[in-house]
Motif scaffolding. Structure first.
Motif, short mmCIF file in Angstrom:
data_model
loop_
_atom_site.label_atom_id
_atom_site.label_comp_id
_atom_site.label_asym_id
_atom_site.label_seq_id
_atom_site.Cartn_x
_atom_site.Cartn_y
_atom_site.Cartn_z
N VAL A 86 0.82 -1.21 0.00
CA VAL A 86 0.00 0.00 0.00
C VAL A 86 0.86 1.27 0.00
CG1 VAL A 86 -0.26 0.19 2.50
CG2 VAL A 86 -2.09 1.00 1.02
N THR A 87 2.15 1.16 0.36
CA THR A 87 2.99 2.36 0.39
C THR A 87 3.23 2.94 -1.00
OG1 THR A 87 5.02 1.02 0.31
CG2 THR A 87 4.19 1.63 2.48
N GLN A 92 -1.20 9.98 -2.48
CA GLN A 92 -2.42 9.97 -3.28
C GLN A 92 -3.66 9.94 -2.38
OE1 GLN A 92 -2.52 7.00 -6.41
NE2 GLN A 92 -0.29 7.01 -6.60
N PRO A 93 -4.78 10.51 -2.84
CA PRO A 93 -6.02 10.44 -2.06
C PRO A 93 -6.73 9.11 -2.28
CG PRO A 93 -6.40 11.70 -4.06
CD PRO A 93 -4.93 11.35 -4.05
N ILE A 94 -7.47 8.68 -1.28
CA ILE A 94 -8.32 7.50 -1.42
C ILE A 94 -9.55 7.90 -2.21
CG2 ILE A 94 -9.73 5.80 -0.21
CD1 ILE A 94 -7.75 5.92 2.09
N PRO A 118 -5.90 6.86 -7.28
CA PRO A 118 -5.76 7.20 -8.70
C PRO A 118 -4.85 6.25 -9.47
CG PRO A 118 -5.71 9.20 -7.39
CD PRO A 118 -5.72 8.05 -6.42
N ALA A 119 -3.83 5.68 -8.81
CA ALA A 119 -2.87 4.83 -9.50
C ALA A 119 -3.15 3.35 -9.37
CB ALA A 119 -1.45 5.13 -9.01
N GLY A 120 -4.26 2.97 -8.73
CA GLY A 120 -4.56 1.55 -8.59
C GLY A 120 -5.33 1.28 -7.31
N SER A 121 -5.42 0.01 -6.94
CA SER A 121 -6.19 -0.37 -5.77
C SER A 121 -5.51 -1.51 -5.03
CB SER A 121 -7.61 -0.79 -6.17
OG SER A 121 -7.59 -1.92 -7.02
N ILE A 122 -5.96 -1.71 -3.79
CA ILE A 122 -5.43 -2.79 -2.97
C ILE A 122 -6.55 -3.31 -2.07
CG2 ILE A 122 -4.64 -1.26 -1.12
CD1 ILE A 122 -2.19 -3.17 -0.86
N THR A 225 -14.96 3.16 -15.27
CA THR A 225 -13.54 2.86 -15.09
C THR A 225 -12.97 3.63 -13.92
OG1 THR A 225 -13.21 2.36 -17.43
CG2 THR A 225 -11.27 2.97 -16.18
N LEU A 226 -13.28 4.92 -13.84
CA LEU A 226 -12.77 5.75 -12.75
C LEU A 226 -13.36 5.35 -11.41
CD1 LEU A 226 -12.90 9.20 -14.57
CD2 LEU A 226 -10.83 8.00 -13.82
N ALA A 227 -14.59 4.85 -11.42
CA ALA A 227 -15.27 4.48 -10.18
C ALA A 227 -14.99 3.05 -9.74
CB ALA A 227 -16.78 4.67 -10.34
N GLY A 228 -14.32 2.25 -10.57
CA GLY A 228 -14.06 0.86 -10.21
C GLY A 228 -15.27 -0.04 -10.34
N LEU A 229 -16.22 0.36 -11.20
CA LEU A 229 -17.42 -0.44 -11.46
C LEU A 229 -17.35 -1.01 -12.87
CD1 LEU A 229 -20.06 2.08 -10.03
CD2 LEU A 229 -19.17 0.04 -8.88
#
Length: 240
Positions: A86-87, A92-94, A118-122, A225-229
């Motif tokens: 996660v580091t 970046q903002p959540i 903005p750069a991905g997810s975990i 895409t931006l919303a992760g849906l």
């Protein structure tokens, strides 16, 4: 907010990640295991992700000092943990916090969350009383029991521009309100599309971002895409 105050997922949205302290449990003769993880968030402070038993607990809590546990080993605290996945999102903002449920023939509970940046997810999961960080990796047999409500079965566009907005329903029947205005996109969960139902415990913010454009129109595919849906196979998409 005060130390040891329990948080809900929506409290994290929009907060910038500053650092990632961790606590590691050391047992004799085995590799250290992750005991606690804190996300130090701008304007909020350190949020501890903990596994009190079943599920995941989020609390405002300062990182503990190292301590020994006699025959059960010891715990060390690392103020900044570059090897923790996660580091990579520090600074970046959540953008989004979504629940992950664990379901099998016996139990159904919230096992963790997906944090989208903005750069991905975990994914942060509480499994068998262990804190598990899943970054772009498959967890094996347990994956078939993990469910995230991100597939849309039906989408109805209620405004084409200024703002762009849609009513949407996931494959589990959850209603979502999708909106894009002044460059800001948001996804809200509500009991139904009737605004009179939007002010109780069944409502919460899922996602928010600002692209800095001050725009008011976005295509559905780009918004999702931006919303992760994503659209489910055979999803119904229409204009209201």
């Amino acid at each position: 907010m005060t130390d040891d105050e329990e948080l809900c997922a929506a409290d994290l949205i929009g907060r910038r990640l500053l650092r990632v302290p961790t606590a590691w449990h050391h047992y004799p003769g085995v590799e250290p295991s992750l005991l606690h993880l804190w996300l130090d968030l701008e304007g909020l402070g350190p949020v501890r992700f903990h596994t009190p038993g079943t599920g995941l607990s989020l609390r405002i809590d300062q990182p503990h000092q190292p301590y020994s546990m006699d025959e059960y080993g010891s715990v060390t605290v690392v103020e900044a943990s570059p090897d923790v996945p996660v580091t990579r999102f520090v600074g970046q903002p959540i953008r989004s916090v979504r629940d992950i449920r664990y379901r099998d023939a016996r139990v159904d509970f919230t096992a963790g969350v997906t944090l989208q940046f903005p750069a991905g997810s975990i994914r942060l999961l509480a499994l068998d009383d262990d804190l598990v960080l899943a970054h772009e990796r498959d967890l094996g047999p347990v994956e078939s029991h993990l469910h995230e409500d991100v597939n849309l079965a039906r989408v109805v566009q209620t405004s084409g521009c200024f703002p762009s907005q849609w009513d949407a329903w996931t494959t589990s029947g959850q209603y979502l309100y999708l909106r894009y205005r002044h460059g800001e996109g948001s996804v809200e969960q509500h009991p139904s599309e009737d605004p009179d139902t939007w002010y109780g415990a069944g409502s919460r913010l899922w996602t928010r971002w600002d692209d800095g454009s001050d725009g008011g129109r976005v295509e559905l595919a780009d918004f999702l895409t931006l919303a992760g849906l994503r659209l489910a196979s055979g999803a119904e998409v229409s204009s209201g």
